[in-house]
Design a protein around this motif. Structure first.
Motif, PDB file in Angstrom:
ATOM      1  N   PHE A 169       0.924  -1.278  -0.020  1.00 40.91           N
ATOM      2  CA  PHE A 169       0.168  -0.127   0.217  1.00 40.91           C
ATOM      3  C   PHE A 169       0.868   1.269   0.116  1.00 40.91           C
ATOM      4  N   PHE A 170       1.678   1.212   0.929  1.00 41.55           N
ATOM      5  CA  PHE A 170       2.584   2.423   0.512  1.00 41.55           C
ATOM      6  C   PHE A 170       3.139   2.631  -0.581  1.00 41.55           C
ATOM      7  N   ILE A 171       3.891   1.950  -1.204  1.00 42.05           N
ATOM      8  CA  ILE A 171       4.390   1.857  -2.697  1.00 42.05           C
ATOM      9  C   ILE A 171       3.495   2.094  -3.715  1.00 42.05           C
ATOM     10  N   VAL A 172       1.936   1.682  -3.518  1.00 43.02           N
ATOM     11  CA  VAL A 172       1.851   2.243  -4.944  1.00 43.02           C
ATOM     12  C   VAL A 172       0.875   3.638  -4.635  1.00 43.02           C
ATOM     13  N   PHE A 173       0.507   4.070  -3.631  1.00 43.99           N
ATOM     14  CA  PHE A 173      -0.558   5.133  -2.986  1.00 43.99           C
ATOM     15  C   PHE A 173       1.172   6.294  -2.903  1.00 43.99           C
ATOM     16  N   ARG A 174       2.525   6.312  -2.232  1.00 43.90           N
ATOM     17  CA  ARG A 174       3.420   6.978  -1.521  1.00 43.90           C
ATOM     18  C   ARG A 174       3.621   7.279  -2.608  1.00 43.90           C
ATOM     19  N   HIS A 175       4.366   6.119  -3.458  1.00 43.22           N
ATOM     20  CA  HIS A 175       5.271   6.096  -4.519  1.00 43.22           C
ATOM     21  C   HIS A 175       6.312   6.017  -4.796  1.00 43.22           C
ATOM     22  N   PRO A 176       7.499   6.026  -3.460  1.00 45.05           N
ATOM     23  CA  PRO A 176       8.462   6.306  -3.465  1.00 45.05           C
ATOM     24  C   PRO A 176       9.664   5.519  -4.654  1.00 45.05           C
ATOM     25  N   PHE A 177       8.961   4.143  -5.448  1.00 43.38           N
ATOM     26  CA  PHE A 177       9.732   3.969  -6.315  1.00 43.38           C
ATOM     27  C   PHE A 177       8.856   2.869  -7.799  1.00 43.38           C
ATOM     28  N   ILE A 178       8.526   3.533  -8.707  1.00 52.04           N
ATOM     29  CA  ILE A 178       7.781   2.476  -9.237  1.00 52.04           C
ATOM     30  C   ILE A 178       8.192   1.510 -10.228  1.00 52.04           C
ATOM     31  N   VAL A 179       7.896   0.855 -10.696  1.00 45.23           N
ATOM     32  CA  VAL A 179       8.465  -0.034 -12.240  1.00 45.23           C
ATOM     33  C   VAL A 179       9.320   0.344 -13.270  1.00 45.23           C
ATOM     34  N   GLY A 180      10.706   0.179 -13.484  1.00 50.92           N
ATOM     35  CA  GLY A 180      11.175   0.744 -14.073  1.00 50.92           C
ATOM     36  C   GLY A 180      12.073   1.828 -13.269  1.00 50.92           C
ATOM     37  N   ASP A 181      12.074   2.171 -12.503  1.00 49.48           N
ATOM     38  CA  ASP A 181      12.820   3.023 -11.486  1.00 49.48           C
ATOM     39  C   ASP A 181      14.471   2.283 -11.303  1.00 49.48           C
ATOM     40  N   ARG A 182      15.436   3.076 -11.063  1.00 48.51           N
ATOM     41  CA  ARG A 182      16.111   2.271 -10.563  1.00 48.51           C
ATOM     42  C   ARG A 182      16.720   3.012  -9.156  1.00 48.51           C
ATOM     43  N   ILE A 183      16.396   1.902  -8.718  1.00 48.07           N
ATOM     44  CA  ILE A 183      17.037   2.190  -7.290  1.00 48.07           C
ATOM     45  C   ILE A 183      17.827   0.946  -6.027  1.00 48.07           C
ATOM     46  N   GLN A 184      17.954   1.545  -4.767  1.00 51.17           N
ATOM     47  CA  GLN A 184      18.910   1.199  -3.787  1.00 51.17           C
ATOM     48  C   GLN A 184      18.826   0.649  -2.593  1.00 51.17           C
ATOM     49  N   ILE A 185      17.858  -0.166  -2.589  1.00 50.52           N
ATOM     50  CA  ILE A 185      16.935  -0.655  -0.826  1.00 50.52           C
ATOM     51  C   ILE A 185      18.378  -1.448  -0.361  1.00 50.52           C
ATOM     52  N   GLY A 186      18.702  -1.034   1.314  1.00 44.15           N
ATOM     53  CA  GLY A 186      19.539  -1.816   1.984  1.00 44.15           C
ATOM     54  C   GLY A 186      20.779  -2.389   0.644  1.00 44.15           C
ATOM     55  N   LYS A 187      21.821  -3.087   0.907  1.00 41.77           N
ATOM     56  CA  LYS A 187      22.425  -3.241   0.290  1.00 41.77           C
ATOM     57  C   LYS A 187      22.471  -3.579  -1.042  1.00 41.77           C
ATOM     58  N   HIS A 188      20.673  -3.980  -1.838  1.00 36.59           N
ATOM     59  CA  HIS A 188      20.835  -4.090  -2.996  1.00 36.59           C
ATOM     60  C   HIS A 188      20.417  -3.148  -3.891  1.00 36.59           C
ATOM     61  N   ALA A 189      20.440  -3.438  -5.087  1.00 41.70           N
ATOM     62  CA  ALA A 189      20.774  -2.261  -6.250  1.00 41.70           C
ATOM     63  C   ALA A 189      20.204  -2.798  -7.136  1.00 41.70           C
ATOM     64  N   GLY A 190      18.478  -2.371  -8.400  1.00 40.61           N
ATOM     65  CA  GLY A 190      19.125  -3.563  -9.884  1.00 40.61           C
ATOM     66  C   GLY A 190      17.826  -2.466 -10.263  1.00 40.61           C
ATOM     67  N   VAL A 227      13.693  -1.208 -11.235  1.00 40.96           N
ATOM     68  CA  VAL A 227      12.642  -2.456 -10.623  1.00 40.96           C
ATOM     69  C   VAL A 227      11.741  -3.036 -11.462  1.00 40.96           C
ATOM     70  N   ILE A 228      11.449  -4.341 -11.929  1.00 40.40           N
ATOM     71  CA  ILE A 228      10.512  -4.770 -12.650  1.00 40.40           C
ATOM     72  C   ILE A 228       9.217  -5.152 -12.813  1.00 40.40           C
ATOM     73  N   ASP A 229       8.865  -5.179 -11.124  1.00 42.32           N
ATOM     74  CA  ASP A 229       7.529  -6.067 -11.126  1.00 42.32           C
ATOM     75  C   ASP A 229       7.328  -5.628  -9.457  1.00 42.32           C
ATOM     76  N   ILE A 230       6.085  -4.655  -9.087  1.00 43.36           N
ATOM     77  CA  ILE A 230       5.615  -4.807  -7.762  1.00 43.36           C
ATOM     78  C   ILE A 230       3.967  -5.731  -7.543  1.00 43.36           C
ATOM     79  N   ARG A 231       4.322  -6.680  -6.769  1.00 39.88           N
ATOM     80  CA  ARG A 231       3.417  -7.824  -6.284  1.00 39.88           C
ATOM     81  C   ARG A 231       2.800  -6.890  -4.717  1.00 39.88           C
TER      82      ARG A 231
END
Length: 301
Positions: A109-130, A132-136
């Protein structure tokens, strides 16, 4: 039909009313499942665009479960009223047992309504970066970059991360707001080199490569400033000078698209190598060891 209904009620031991609700619920779920498959097949026939197909599949994956929950819930609403106290205790225990899935659902719900990132964005969360290709509902998926691969290029690995991480890990977004990053390239020349000439050459090279980026970045900063407190006084590339252990370090700082960082570095380095090769008074610096021999005063390096 009534005989089948009575037979099932007698076999299962359930009341006819409860059994009817179960059959109706299963019918609703089956109908929605077949309707979803039919709609996806129509979309697949109408378009070959991977993006359009993904958007339809993702939207239907949210709409039909929600619709099913509403319809099935309406069938059982009277039964829920009869067992209100029991359901209250049951739901409390369920919330404790399913803490992680519920946190992931809240993260969705936070991702969908606040939009910290969307599909296609390049992000880093914690030690992982890449990318975004899917949100479920319970997890999002990124196509990994970095790790053993230099300059933020793809490793080819897919990482599934729980949505709850948006509450516990900092999120770095390369794409939203300001779609450029500052990149730096250190170049070292010997103390004996003509470092002023080297700096002038580097400034000329980087100005050519960043000629179009500055104007685009200015427009993006203006748009991003409407949502974020982003302000840069200077966007033009610059070459900084410093002294290191074995030479003069000239550091190029410039704006680039995060997905093109390695490509820009490759082009800039090729120009640097070509230009420096034509100047005998400019030499790259590297760690050296000097040995002295006694007696004749000869030295070797």
């Amino acid at each position: 039909m009534n005989k089948i209904h009575d037979y099932l009620a007698e076999t299962t031991g359930l009341s006819p009313d409860i059994l009817a609700k179960i059959i109706l619920s299963m019918g609703i779920i089956l109908f929605l499942y077949l309707l979803k498959i039919l709609m996806l097949r129509i979309v697949w026939r109408q378009t070959k665009s991977a993006k359009t197909r993904y958007q339809w599949k993702r939207s239907l994956s949210f709409i039909f479960p929600f619709l099913g929950l509403v319809l099935v819930g309406s069938v059982w609403v009277q039964a829920f009223r009869q067992f209100g106290a029991f359901l209250g205790l049951f739901s409390a225990g369920l919330a404790i047992a399913l803490k992680e899935p519920l946190t992931n659902l809240a993260g969705w719900f936070f991702i969908v309504f606040r939009h910290p990132f969307i599909v296609g964005d390049r992000i880093q969360i914690g030690k992982h970066a890449g990318d975004v290709i899917d949100i479920r509902l319970f997890q999002f998926t990124i196509l990994e970059i970095g790790n053993w691969v230099e300059a933020d290029q793809s490793t080819g690995r897919i990482i599934h991360l729980p949505n709850g991480k948006v509450f516990t890990e900092p999120q770095i977004n390369y794409s939203t707001g300001f779609n450029y990053i500052w990149n730096e390239m250190p170049i070292r020349v010997t103390f004996e080199s003509n470092w002023e000439k080297a700096k002038s050459i580097l400034q000329s090279i980087i100005n050519q490569h960043a000629e179009n980026i500055d104007r685009a970045a200015e427009r993006e900063i203006f748009e991003a400033s409407k949502s974020f407190m982003i302000h840069y006084t200077h966007l033009t590339p610059y070459v900084y000078t410093s002294i290191k252990e074995f030479g003069v370090q000239l550091t190029i700082r410039y704006l680039c698209n995060p997905r093109k960082r390695r490509g820009t570095e490759n082009e800039i380095w090729q120009d640097i190598l070509t230009q420096f090769r034509t100047h005998s008074d400019i030499q790259f610096a590297y760690p050296t060891t000097r040995f002295y021999t006694r007696g004749e005063g000869n030295t070797g390096q």
